[in-house]
Design an enzyme around this catalytic site. Structure first.
Site, PDB file in Angstrom:
ATOM      1  CG  ASP A 327      80.175  87.744  34.405  1.00  0.00           C
ATOM      2  OD1 ASP A 327      79.523  87.193  35.307  1.00  0.00           O
ATOM      3  OD2 ASP A 327      80.521  87.155  33.343  1.00  0.00           O
ATOM      4  CB  SER A 363      89.489  86.730  32.251  1.00  0.00           C
ATOM      5  OG  SER A 363      89.580  85.398  32.721  1.00  0.00           O
ATOM      6  CB  VAL A 364      88.896  85.513  37.799  1.00  0.00           C
ATOM      7  CG1 VAL A 364      87.797  86.480  38.176  1.00  0.00           C
ATOM      8  CG2 VAL A 364      88.315  84.192  37.316  1.00  0.00           C
ATOM      9  CG  ASN A 390      80.023  83.816  42.244  1.00  0.00           C
ATOM     10  OD1 ASN A 390      79.388  82.886  42.731  1.00  0.00           O
ATOM     11  ND2 ASN A 390      79.659  84.414  41.104  1.00  0.00           N
ATOM     12  CB  SER A 442      81.272  72.769  44.267  1.00  0.00           C
ATOM     13  OG  SER A 442      80.497  71.695  43.800  1.00  0.00           O
ATOM     14  CE1 TYR A 455      82.679  74.048  39.582  1.00  0.00           C
ATOM     15  CE2 TYR A 455      81.669  72.138  40.628  1.00  0.00           C
ATOM     16  CZ  TYR A 455      81.717  73.500  40.422  1.00  0.00           C
ATOM     17  OH  TYR A 455      80.816  74.316  41.038  1.00  0.00           O
ATOM     18  CE  LYS A 459      83.647  75.904  42.505  1.00  0.00           C
ATOM     19  NZ  LYS A 459      83.853  77.368  42.577  1.00  0.00           N
ATOM     20  CB  ALA A 487      71.565  78.512  43.483  1.00  0.00           C
ATOM     21  NE  ARG A 490      76.606  80.874  32.500  1.00  0.00           N
ATOM     22  CZ  ARG A 490      77.372  81.531  31.662  1.00  0.00           C
ATOM     23  NH1 ARG A 490      76.893  81.926  30.494  1.00  0.00           N
ATOM     24  NH2 ARG A 490      78.605  81.818  31.969  1.00  0.00           N
TER      25      ARG A 490
END
Ligand code: NAI
Length: 708
Positions: A327, A363-364, A390, A442, A455, A459, A487, A490
């Protein structure tokens, strides 16, 4: 100095030993395994020879000798009894603890026996095996101690039920000693001479390993995990290069006695052997009780410093995985410096629960970051078996207001991120022939969501990536699947209803991700929704469609408009495993059902092929042929079918045959391409698209016997 009776009951250990698949294979080679028992020698689906367990306890054995004060000049390993509680994983950490349980006196000049018992646990706390050692102190008898109980097996008065022959090579001890027992007697000719031998002798425990392989081969071949006990008495030395045979008498189901004999002199080198094993049903029961485990597996979870990733990392670690908690610790929109805090905290949480984890702060979003994350797994744990892509950020704006930065940053983390980490991980998995990759999509990508153009594009991009990786990973045992979570984290705190907070816990998503990441999950290229305890599958499907016009002229838009109901119709829609298969119905429709693709009619499906198989059978070519071809076709439209050819007739049935002559394993798209003649059988075989088990020669009859 005499033996020390106070050593009885004294705790020895805990002693820990890390091992990798290379230690397991080295041991197997040391005890004579090779291509014929490849399951012990190949890291792909590696099995551990149960007697490997002894390698974990050399140090314990040395401590027993020291604590008991046995005279080292006369020490011999007399007996070894091993009870197996659970199969030994192919790599991990073993912890051994035990005590000296008895010291017996056989009388003056007859020596003494020191008995010790050690239990070995795996890193997840599971009890793997118990070793009971008996050391013989040739020079320690007559101290007035208790006499040993006398236990002797009478071998049945009949020829052995099995005789398993082996030939340890003249250099066998040189390989075996690399597993830990480097005593000079087995390598140094001068030392061996001084000890009264012509030349270095085999390690007793090396012959023990040969015997262990032999009984498995005879009684439950290929299933070492069924062994529950292996007891032996070492009776005579053996020179390397001497042929041996293990004679086995089965007493009842699950129990046999055995001995290993020098096949040149007839002398018994391992005596009083007892082997016990469980039935396959019992083993299955034990395995299913164990459930989904990740022992010995290395998992990378990106974005695991919080939200969903944190819970995945914790749950994977609880079930035995070694986890790289990655992370950057940035803000929700990816801005800011980042921090080590979130990843470190999750690593601490895992360690506090007794798990294994390391942090990674890269960082990915860059290729270097992706490489560094995978390198972290390799350096800390030796490889990578599982990757959960993720990590995520959000920069929501309606499309008109979405600047290129907002677009790019989101694409970089989600889509480029999936590429950046998956590529180096995929290469490692390919080397190992095993891997599980989970992508995160997503509902916004799958179905659309206002204000999330960046996004949504990213995705859906990862779904495309999965679709192709599932094909490229297939022959390497790499399964690639996708989760669409829901879920309260944040990322979603301002959009999801507060009253559902409890049900929206990330814990409700984790079971799906763990299942997809497990060895038990055998499907690939699937998308699943998971949230609040509800799970469902999402798929891309294609309607049956229609040919507009007769194919000789390009249709007009007006003609399409008139045919719209048929074009638009999804009734009878199907999903397709790859682009080639998806093109099949179109090719078939335009070819008007004749020639090429249309030859394999019935909608170009695998089932259609088998339905037509009996008709395609060339009875005149089948004289004297008596074979069973089993077909195992993978992919959503696949399945198992078999063709029994006997007395010039062919019967085709769905399912698995008990004793197929030849088994053909193929992926649905490749199988259809082969049937259509677009794929040549030989090139399919050499490229790994066509796998053949059983009688390879008989497979060549297939082309002759069937004409579609
Ligand atoms: P989160 O914000 O709690 O977790 C995402 C983590 O990724 C954060 O800890 C963040 O620091 C980390 N991260 C961000 N950029 C990174 C980078 N460049 N390199 C490494 N780490 C980075 O969000 P949540 O909800 O746990 O999301 C996890 C994944 O699930 C994301 O891919 C998200 O798009 C996806 N998702 C979540 C949904 C939900 O309902 N929470 C719905 C659909 C998808």
């Amino acid at each position: 100095m005499p033996l020390n009776p106070d050593a009885i009951g004294k705790k020895i250990g805990p002693l820990t030993k890390d091992y990798t698949w290379k230690d397991v294979v080295l041991y197997a080679l040391g005890v004579g395994a090779g291509f014929k028992e490849l399951e012990y020698c190949y890291e792909n689906n590696l099995k551990v020879i149960p007697s490997f367990s002894i390698g974990a306890v050399f140090e314990f054995l040395a401590s027993v000798a020291m604590e008991s004060n046995v005279n080292l000049a006369g020490i011999l390993h007399a007996e070894q009894d091993i009870i197996f509680h659970n199969p030994i994983p192919p790599e991990g950490t073993l912890t051994t603890e035990g005590t000296i349980t008895h010291i017996y006196d056989r009388g003056p000049d007859k020596g003494a026996l020191v008995v010790a018992e050690a239990v070995t646990y795996y890193s997840n706390g599971k009890r793997l095996f118990t070793n009971i050692f008996t050391l013989f102190g040739r020079l320690d008898g007559g101290f007035g101690g208790e006499k040993p109980p006398s236990e002797k097996i009478e071998f049945p008065d009949r020829a052995p039920d099995h005789e398993e022959r082996d030939l340890p090579t003249p250099d066998q001890p040189l390989i075996y000693r690399l597993s830990g027992d480097i005593f000079q007697l087995h390598v140094d000719p001068n030392f061996a001479k001084a000890a009264g031998f012509e030349r270095p002798i085999m390690h007793g425990l090396c012959t023990h390993g040969f015997a262990c392989r032999a009984v498995i081969r005879a009684l439950f071949p290929g299933e070492p995990e069924r062994m529950t006990r292996f007891k032996t008495r070492f009776s005579r030395p053996l020179y390397p290069g001497t042929p041996i045979k293990t004679q086995i008498w089965k007493l009842e189901e699950g129990k046999a006695v055995f001995r290993t004999v020098n096949d040149e002199t007839g002398e018994i080198v391992i005596d009083q052997g007892i082997v016990e094993w469980m039935s396959r049903e019992e083993m299955q029961k034990r395995l299913s009780r164990q459930g989904i485990r990740f022992d010995g597996r290395v998992a990378i979870v990106t974005g695991a410093g919080g939200g969903l990733g944190r819970v995945y990392a914790l749950e994977l670690a609880k079930r035995g995985a070694k986890v790289v908690v990655n992370d950057v610790g940035g803000a929700r929109d990816g801005s800011g410096e980042g921090s080590m805090g979130p990843a470190d905290k999750v690593v601490e949480e895992i360690k506090a629960l007794g798990g294994e984890a390391v942090a990674s702060y890269d960082s990915v979003a860059t290729p270097e970051g992706g490489e560094a994350i995978v390198r972290r797994a390799v350096e800390a744990f030796g490889g990578v078996d599982i990757l959960i892509n993720n990590a995520g950020i959000l920069r929501d704006r309606s499309f008109g207001k979405m600047g290129v930065d907002d677009w790019e940053e989101v694409i970089k983390v989600h889509l480029m991120g999936a590429y950046n980490v998956t590529r180096p991980a995929f290469l490692k998995m390919r080397e190992k022939g095993y891997g599980r990759v989970v992508m995160t999509t997503s509902a916004a990508g799958l179905f659309g969501n206002f204000g999330q153009a960046n996004y949504s594009a990213a995705k859906m991009g990862v779904v495309g990536l999965m679709n192709t990786l599932k094909l490229e990973g297939e022959k390497y045992g790499i399964k690639v699947n996708t989760v669409a979570p829901l879920a309260g984290t944040r990322l979603t705190e301002d959009v999801l209803p507060e009253d559902l907070f409890e049900r929206l816990k990330p814990g409700y998503v984790a079971p799906m991700v763990l299942y997809l990441a497990s060895e038990k999950f055998q499907e690939t290229g699937m998308i699943f929704n998971a949230g609040m305890g509800h799970f469902s599958r999402v798929a891309v499907v294609q309607g049956p469609g229609v040919v507009v016009g007769d194919g000789s002229i390009v249709p007009t838009p007006e003609e399409l408009q008139r045919s719209w109901e048929s074009i638009d119709n999804l009734e009878g829609a199907e999903e397709y495993y790859n682009a080639t298969v998806a093109l099949g119905p179109m090719m078939e429709a335009v070819s008007g059902g004749g020639g090429g693709v249309g030859e394999v009619s019935g909608g170009l499906t695998v089932r259609g092929v088998f339905e037509r198989m009996a008709d395609a059978f060339q009875a005149d070519k089948a004289g004297g042929v008596d074979v069973v071809f089993q077909y195992r076709i993978s992919g959503p439209g696949g399945g198992d079918w078999y063709a029994v050819i006997k007395d010039g007739e062919c019967e085709v049935r769905e399912g698995l045959h008990e004793r197929p002559t030849t088994t053909i394993l193929m992926e649905e798209g490749d199988f259809l391409a082969l049937m259509e003649g677009r794929l040549n059988a030989m090139s399919a075989y050499t490229s790994g698209k066509l796998k053949i088990e059983g009688d390879l020669m008989k497979s060549q009859l297939i082309e002759k016997l069937f004409k579609f």
